[in-house]
Write a protein that holds these residues in place. Sequence first.
Motif, PDB file in Angstrom:
ATOM      1  N   GLN A 168       0.833  -1.202   0.000  1.00 34.80           N
ATOM      2  CA  GLN A 168       0.000   0.000   0.000  1.00 34.80           C
ATOM      3  C   GLN A 168       0.867   1.251   0.000  1.00 34.80           C
ATOM      4  O   GLN A 168       0.582   2.210  -0.708  1.00 34.80           O
ATOM      5  CB  GLN A 168      -0.940   0.018   1.212  1.00 34.80           C
ATOM      6  CG  GLN A 168      -1.852   1.232   1.227  1.00 34.80           C
ATOM      7  CD  GLN A 168      -2.716   1.345  -0.013  1.00 34.80           C
ATOM      8  OE1 GLN A 168      -3.453   0.427  -0.347  1.00 34.80           O
ATOM      9  NE2 GLN A 168      -2.620   2.460  -0.730  1.00 34.80           N
ATOM     10  N   ALA A 169       1.950   1.228   0.756  1.00 34.18           N
ATOM     11  CA  ALA A 169       2.860   2.377   0.779  1.00 34.18           C
ATOM     12  C   ALA A 169       3.461   2.613  -0.606  1.00 34.18           C
ATOM     13  O   ALA A 169       3.571   3.754  -1.057  1.00 34.18           O
ATOM     14  CB  ALA A 169       3.960   2.159   1.815  1.00 34.18           C
ATOM     15  N   ASP A 211       0.969   4.177  -2.874  1.00 33.86           N
ATOM     16  CA  ASP A 211       0.874   5.610  -2.578  1.00 33.86           C
ATOM     17  C   ASP A 211       2.027   6.386  -3.223  1.00 33.86           C
ATOM     18  O   ASP A 211       1.829   7.490  -3.741  1.00 33.86           O
ATOM     19  CB  ASP A 211       0.863   5.856  -1.062  1.00 33.86           C
ATOM     20  CG  ASP A 211      -0.398   5.322  -0.392  1.00 33.86           C
ATOM     21  OD1 ASP A 211      -1.405   5.052  -1.092  1.00 33.86           O
ATOM     22  OD2 ASP A 211      -0.369   5.158   0.853  1.00 33.86           O
ATOM     23  N   ALA A 266       1.204   6.586  -6.906  1.00 32.68           N
ATOM     24  CA  ALA A 266       0.125   7.556  -7.136  1.00 32.68           C
ATOM     25  C   ALA A 266       0.651   8.984  -7.036  1.00 32.68           C
ATOM     26  O   ALA A 266       0.297   9.842  -7.859  1.00 32.68           O
ATOM     27  CB  ALA A 266      -1.003   7.334  -6.132  1.00 32.68           C
ATOM     28  N   ALA A 267       1.517   9.248  -6.078  1.00 33.12           N
ATOM     29  CA  ALA A 267       2.087  10.593  -5.938  1.00 33.12           C
ATOM     30  C   ALA A 267       2.931  10.953  -7.162  1.00 33.12           C
ATOM     31  O   ALA A 267       2.875  12.083  -7.656  1.00 33.12           O
ATOM     32  CB  ALA A 267       2.930  10.677  -4.657  1.00 33.12           C
ATOM     33  N   ASN A 298       0.634  11.731 -10.023  1.00 30.21           N
ATOM     34  CA  ASN A 298       0.043  13.057  -9.804  1.00 30.21           C
ATOM     35  C   ASN A 298       1.027  14.170 -10.118  1.00 30.21           C
ATOM     36  O   ASN A 298       0.648  15.204 -10.669  1.00 30.21           O
ATOM     37  CB  ASN A 298      -0.487  13.185  -8.371  1.00 30.21           C
ATOM     38  CG  ASN A 298      -1.763  12.410  -8.170  1.00 30.21           C
ATOM     39  OD1 ASN A 298      -2.532  12.186  -9.098  1.00 30.21           O
ATOM     40  ND2 ASN A 298      -1.997  11.981  -6.940  1.00 30.21           N
TER      41      ASN A 298
END
Length: 114
Positions: A87-88, A91, A94-95, A98
């Motif tokens: 999950q980390a 993230d 995803a960052a 973005n």
Amino acid sequence: GGDAFDEAMREVTSRGAEWLEDHAQELQTVNRELYRSERDLLSEEGLPGREWFRHVMYATGVYTGFAPEPMPGLQQMIKWNAVADAQAQADVIAAAINRMAGTAEKVSRDLARL
């Protein structure tokens, strides 16, 4: 991000070679941002256990020799059944996406102003 960028690129390229040549100086700045956008996909921390690999979207696999592995940090954590670490890594990815989307939006605005 991506759709706006595609539309801005279609608009600019449809203006023809003469317009592109006349605006070469302004486009040079946009081009610089585009080729540097790959850096948006880097992680300062690097991949788990391989801090020297900083690209979150592709790197060689831990056990694949030189074969590439997409989203290597995430895949590695999934293979190791490390759910929280997976999950980390999701993230982190995803960052990075973005950040790149933000760059695409900025370039789109820059192109639209030309």
